[in-house]
Design a protein around this motif. Structure first.
Motif, PDB file in Angstrom:
ATOM      1  N   LEU A 164       0.990  -1.401   0.146  1.00 42.70           N
ATOM      2  CA  LEU A 164       0.053   0.004   0.155  1.00 42.70           C
ATOM      3  C   LEU A 164       0.878   1.225   0.002  1.00 42.70           C
ATOM      4  O   LEU A 164       1.554   1.404   0.908  1.00 42.70           O
ATOM      5  N   ILE A 165       0.868   2.075  -1.082  1.00 42.04           N
ATOM      6  CA  ILE A 165       1.694   2.950  -1.079  1.00 42.04           C
ATOM      7  C   ILE A 165       0.773   4.465  -1.183  1.00 42.04           C
ATOM      8  O   ILE A 165      -0.242   4.623  -1.907  1.00 42.04           O
ATOM      9  N   LEU A 184      10.851   6.901  -4.142  1.00 39.69           N
ATOM     10  CA  LEU A 184      10.188   5.732  -4.678  1.00 39.69           C
ATOM     11  C   LEU A 184      10.535   5.290  -6.022  1.00 39.69           C
ATOM     12  O   LEU A 184       9.488   4.802  -6.770  1.00 39.69           O
ATOM     13  N   ALA A 185      11.805   5.620  -6.644  1.00 35.68           N
ATOM     14  CA  ALA A 185      11.970   5.390  -7.813  1.00 35.68           C
ATOM     15  C   ALA A 185      12.397   3.875  -7.960  1.00 35.68           C
ATOM     16  O   ALA A 185      12.430   3.150  -6.914  1.00 35.68           O
ATOM     17  N   PRO A 186      12.451   3.055  -9.119  1.00 32.42           N
ATOM     18  CA  PRO A 186      12.312   1.799  -9.132  1.00 32.42           C
ATOM     19  C   PRO A 186      13.442   1.169  -8.324  1.00 32.42           C
ATOM     20  O   PRO A 186      13.005   0.082  -7.538  1.00 32.42           O
ATOM     21  N   ARG A 187      14.615   1.504  -8.219  1.00 31.12           N
ATOM     22  CA  ARG A 187      15.860   0.885  -7.518  1.00 31.12           C
ATOM     23  C   ARG A 187      15.311   0.921  -6.115  1.00 31.12           C
ATOM     24  O   ARG A 187      15.670   0.130  -5.216  1.00 31.12           O
ATOM     25  N   ALA A 188      15.003   2.055  -5.332  1.00 33.25           N
ATOM     26  CA  ALA A 188      14.838   2.230  -4.122  1.00 33.25           C
ATOM     27  C   ALA A 188      13.310   1.630  -3.620  1.00 33.25           C
ATOM     28  O   ALA A 188      13.163   0.964  -2.685  1.00 33.25           O
ATOM     29  N   LEU A 189      12.323   1.445  -4.680  1.00 36.86           N
ATOM     30  CA  LEU A 189      11.131   0.909  -4.196  1.00 36.86           C
ATOM     31  C   LEU A 189      11.503  -0.572  -4.059  1.00 36.86           C
ATOM     32  O   LEU A 189      11.049  -1.509  -3.330  1.00 36.86           O
ATOM     33  N   ALA A 190      12.431  -1.207  -5.072  1.00 36.91           N
ATOM     34  CA  ALA A 190      12.701  -2.776  -5.124  1.00 36.91           C
ATOM     35  C   ALA A 190      13.506  -2.735  -3.719  1.00 36.91           C
ATOM     36  O   ALA A 190      13.506  -3.954  -3.274  1.00 36.91           O
ATOM     37  N   GLY A 191      14.474  -1.911  -3.206  1.00 38.15           N
ATOM     38  CA  GLY A 191      14.921  -1.994  -2.148  1.00 38.15           C
ATOM     39  C   GLY A 191      13.803  -2.139  -0.825  1.00 38.15           C
ATOM     40  O   GLY A 191      14.279  -2.907   0.190  1.00 38.15           O
ATOM     41  N   LEU A 192      13.194  -1.384  -0.823  1.00 41.66           N
ATOM     42  CA  LEU A 192      12.042  -1.442   0.070  1.00 41.66           C
ATOM     43  C   LEU A 192      10.947  -2.551   0.656  1.00 41.66           C
ATOM     44  O   LEU A 192      10.813  -3.065   1.297  1.00 41.66           O
ATOM     45  N   VAL A 193      11.007  -3.006  -0.958  1.00 41.81           N
ATOM     46  CA  VAL A 193       9.837  -4.140  -0.930  1.00 41.81           C
ATOM     47  C   VAL A 193      10.639  -5.117  -2.073  1.00 41.81           C
ATOM     48  O   VAL A 193       9.992  -5.020  -3.210  1.00 41.81           O
ATOM     49  N   PRO A 194      11.548  -6.045  -1.722  1.00 37.09           N
ATOM     50  CA  PRO A 194      12.210  -6.978  -2.769  1.00 37.09           C
ATOM     51  C   PRO A 194      11.242  -7.693  -3.690  1.00 37.09           C
ATOM     52  O   PRO A 194      11.566  -7.991  -4.813  1.00 37.09           O
ATOM     53  N   ASP A 195       9.950  -8.110  -2.738  1.00 38.06           N
ATOM     54  CA  ASP A 195       9.172  -9.062  -3.454  1.00 38.06           C
ATOM     55  C   ASP A 195       7.889  -8.233  -4.126  1.00 38.06           C
ATOM     56  O   ASP A 195       6.671  -9.004  -4.268  1.00 38.06           O
ATOM     57  N   ILE A 196       7.942  -7.123  -4.517  1.00 37.19           N
ATOM     58  CA  ILE A 196       6.998  -6.283  -4.916  1.00 37.19           C
ATOM     59  C   ILE A 196       6.109  -6.911  -6.146  1.00 37.19           C
ATOM     60  O   ILE A 196       4.916  -6.615  -6.324  1.00 37.19           O
ATOM     61  N   ALA A 197       6.853  -7.489  -7.138  1.00 32.98           N
ATOM     62  CA  ALA A 197       6.224  -8.109  -8.083  1.00 32.98           C
ATOM     63  C   ALA A 197       5.432  -9.228  -7.909  1.00 32.98           C
ATOM     64  O   ALA A 197       4.603  -9.710  -8.981  1.00 32.98           O
ATOM     65  N   ASP A 198       5.454  -9.713  -6.648  1.00 35.82           N
ATOM     66  CA  ASP A 198       4.528 -10.904  -6.283  1.00 35.82           C
ATOM     67  C   ASP A 198       3.489 -10.352  -5.273  1.00 35.82           C
ATOM     68  O   ASP A 198       2.684 -11.331  -4.820  1.00 35.82           O
ATOM     69  N   ARG A 199       3.287  -9.105  -5.348  1.00 35.98           N
ATOM     70  CA  ARG A 199       2.151  -8.782  -4.415  1.00 35.98           C
ATOM     71  C   ARG A 199       1.093  -7.563  -5.216  1.00 35.98           C
ATOM     72  O   ARG A 199       1.382  -7.331  -6.275  1.00 35.98           O
ATOM     73  N   ARG A 206       5.097   4.592 -13.029  1.00 36.49           N
ATOM     74  CA  ARG A 206       6.317   4.389 -13.892  1.00 36.49           C
ATOM     75  C   ARG A 206       7.259   3.468 -13.204  1.00 36.49           C
ATOM     76  O   ARG A 206       7.774   2.318 -13.765  1.00 36.49           O
ATOM     77  N   SER A 207       7.452   3.603 -12.086  1.00 39.51           N
ATOM     78  CA  SER A 207       8.476   2.746 -11.228  1.00 39.51           C
ATOM     79  C   SER A 207       8.067   1.167 -11.387  1.00 39.51           C
ATOM     80  O   SER A 207       8.788   0.351 -11.500  1.00 39.51           O
ATOM     81  N   LEU A 208       6.799   0.916 -10.972  1.00 42.48           N
ATOM     82  CA  LEU A 208       6.136  -0.369 -11.076  1.00 42.48           C
ATOM     83  C   LEU A 208       6.339  -0.986 -12.448  1.00 42.48           C
ATOM     84  O   LEU A 208       6.494  -2.387 -12.443  1.00 42.48           O
ATOM     85  N   ARG A 209       6.048  -0.276 -13.419  1.00 43.51           N
ATOM     86  CA  ARG A 209       6.202  -0.978 -14.776  1.00 43.51           C
ATOM     87  C   ARG A 209       7.688  -1.069 -15.167  1.00 43.51           C
ATOM     88  O   ARG A 209       7.778  -2.271 -15.465  1.00 43.51           O
ATOM     89  N   GLU A 210       8.493  -0.398 -14.617  1.00 41.37           N
ATOM     90  CA  GLU A 210       9.855  -0.567 -14.778  1.00 41.37           C
ATOM     91  C   GLU A 210      10.461  -2.039 -14.052  1.00 41.37           C
ATOM     92  O   GLU A 210      11.225  -2.513 -14.576  1.00 41.37           O
ATOM     93  N   LEU A 211       9.799  -1.995 -12.993  1.00 38.79           N
ATOM     94  CA  LEU A 211      10.202  -3.415 -12.046  1.00 38.79           C
ATOM     95  C   LEU A 211       9.433  -4.567 -12.500  1.00 38.79           C
ATOM     96  O   LEU A 211       9.384  -5.717 -11.846  1.00 38.79           O
ATOM     97  N   GLY A 212       8.399  -4.329 -13.533  1.00 40.66           N
ATOM     98  CA  GLY A 212       7.795  -5.529 -14.150  1.00 40.66           C
ATOM     99  C   GLY A 212       6.676  -5.999 -13.341  1.00 40.66           C
ATOM    100  O   GLY A 212       6.275  -7.260 -13.270  1.00 40.66           O
ATOM    101  N   VAL A 213       5.917  -5.157 -12.321  1.00 43.32           N
ATOM    102  CA  VAL A 213       4.839  -5.673 -11.628  1.00 43.32           C
ATOM    103  C   VAL A 213       3.715  -5.672 -12.634  1.00 43.32           C
ATOM    104  O   VAL A 213       3.348  -4.717 -13.532  1.00 43.32           O
ATOM    105  N   PRO A 214       3.113  -6.781 -12.750  1.00 38.83           N
ATOM    106  CA  PRO A 214       2.109  -7.190 -13.749  1.00 38.83           C
ATOM    107  C   PRO A 214       0.916  -6.268 -13.364  1.00 38.83           C
ATOM    108  O   PRO A 214       0.640  -5.531 -12.508  1.00 38.83           O
ATOM    109  N   LYS A 215       0.355  -5.492 -14.724  1.00 39.63           N
ATOM    110  CA  LYS A 215      -0.659  -4.570 -14.918  1.00 39.63           C
ATOM    111  C   LYS A 215      -1.908  -4.831 -13.871  1.00 39.63           C
ATOM    112  O   LYS A 215      -2.456  -3.886 -13.143  1.00 39.63           O
TER     113      LYS A 215
END
Length: 445
Positions: free
Chosen positions: A331-332, A393-408, A424-433
């Motif tokens: 939840l952001i 909350l840029a892609p790298r920072a977001l992935a550091g805060l929640v490493p498994d974000i693509a599975d949530r 935009r960050s979520l798209r770059e991290l490959g989070v499914p739409k």
């Protein structure tokens, strides 16, 4: 701490949003085919321009019906697609409708002017004088041109919501005028009893949906629940919470993450409607909204007195747990966008990570309440502070805060700039739409 009834977990099978979109598209496609059938059945004019004019007019009528359905605020559609997306589709189809109507007018006028040799202005005057319903069509087109002009982005930003909404109401007059024009002059409308019944049913269904969704249902719910303000609690210098109660609130179909259009029935505020999210999950006894003073309407909430009657339209929005696809969630929240996020945290099951983005600790409204709720729910709450650059909350920072974000599942609510950057960050991290959920609350302009 508020106790809520258990809610269903992630959806299985076809997602509700997909079902609703497919239903809308399929309905539009089927009716487009039916219109084509009646158009052909009515026969073609000898003049190609008149044929094009009639075709564009018919499909403009169909698109106008579709427009009405998009803004009817039908609960089934709204909960699955969301008012913001429905309003966005309404906006873009509105511009397509405008071009179809202009094409209809130009093709018809020039088509009738070709054999007579009259200039377009004289031909228009002649048609309006001699053909029943044409004058009403001209009036309808002029009204739609005015509404289209004030709906353009540069004009919309300069108008108060109430002013824009008042002008926009003339669209309904244009709809009635267009329908009576079709009844009087439309050959496809009168070509057969079946065609006439079809068009009456189509227009009647669309206007009935608007009457039910925007008039009858709000009136019924407010008569049934009779909301009243019970407390006004300042949360900070510029944020206030209002607590409301009423009758049979356990039967109000509201969910965490949704919002209402609130009217506080005082002498100086009854005409203003503002969208505010619920900041606590509905418990069947009370409702709570929390608002930041960003305009005259929200700033005046601090002065609302307990005992004030409230007229609420809603609940609206698809920013709910209905669309969950995964057991766990992120939840952001940004700024006062924490209000629907706080309500969602109260309802969601599974592990949740809450990222609360603010400029500094003192800007974190409801922070202590969020900490207690996160502790009770077994969630992780992380306060993300600091300047805009570099983006925390840029892609790298977001992935550091929640490493498994693509599975949530990821729910995002905040200022437009932050929301856009996070998406935009979520798209770059490959989070499914399908796992990304957001709504833009911009009704108040």
């Amino acid at each position: 701490m508020t106790t809520v009834e258990p809610r269903p977990g992630p959806t299985r099978g076809i997602r509700p949003k997909v079902v609703a979109r497919t239903g809308l598209y399929a309905g539009l496609a089927v009716n487009a085919a039916i219109v084509a059938y009646f158009f052909v059945q009515a026969g073609f004019a000898s003049n190609a321009l008149i044929v094009l004019g009639r075709a564009t007019g018919l499909y403009a009528a169909l698109l106008m019906v579709f427009q009405l359905l998009l803004v009817a605020r039908l609960p089934w559609l709204d909960r699955r697609i969301g008012m913001d997306r429905l309003a966005g589709w309404h906006r873009w189809t509105g511009f397509l409708l405008l071009w179809l109507l202009l094409g209809h007018a130009v093709f018809i006028v020039y088509g009738y002017a070709r054999p007579t040799g009259m200039d377009p202005v004289d031909q228009t005057v002649d048609l309006a004088r001699t053909v029943e319903g044409v004058l009403r069509a001209v009036a309808a087109l002029l009204l739609i041109l005015v509404v289209g002009a004030v709906s353009a982005r540069f004009a919309r930003r300069r108008l108060a919501y109430e002013t824009w909404h008042f002008i926009h109401l003339y669209t309904y007059l244009a709809v009635v005028l267009a329908f009576t024009h079709q009844v009087a002059a439309g050959t496809s409308f009168t070509s057969s009893g079946l065609a006439t019944a079809y068009w009456y049913a189509l227009w009647g269904g669309a206007l009935g949906a608007v009457a039910v969704g925007r008039v009858l249902l709000p009136l019924w719910r407010n008569w049934r629940h009779r909301l009243v303000v019970t407390a006004v609690v300042p949360e900070s210098d510029n944020v206030v919470s209002l607590y409301l109660t009423g009758r049979h609130l356990d039967r109000l179909p509201a969910r965490a993450g949704q919002f209402f259009l609130w009217r506080f029935l005082t002498r100086d505020r009854w005409w203003q409607a503002n969208p505010f999210s619920l900041s606590a999950a509905p418990d069947g006894r009370t409702l709570r909204l929390t608002a930041k003073a960003v305009g005259a309407g929200s700033a005046a909430l601090r002065h609302v007195r307990p005992g004030t009657r409230v007229f609420a339209e809603g609940p609206y929005g698809a920013f709910t747990a209905l669309h969950r696809t995964r057991p766990d969630a992120v939840l952001i929240a940004g700024g006062v966008g924490v209000t629907p996020i706080r309500a969602l945290l109260e309802e969601l099951h599974g592990h949740a990570v809450v990222l609360y983005r603010v400029g500094s600790d003192k800007d974190a409204v409801l922070h202590q309440e969020m900490r207690e709720l996160a502790l009770a729910r077994g969630a992780e709450l992380r306060l993300v502070t600091g300047p805009i650059e570099p983006d925390p909350l840029a892609p790298r920072a977001l992935a550091g805060l929640v490493p498994d974000i693509a599975d949530r599942d990821v729910y995002v609510c905040g200022p437009p700039g932050m929301t856009t950057a996070v998406l935009r960050s979520l798209r770059e991290l490959g989070v499914p739409k399908p796992q990304i959920h957001f709504e833009r609350f911009s009704l108040a302009g």
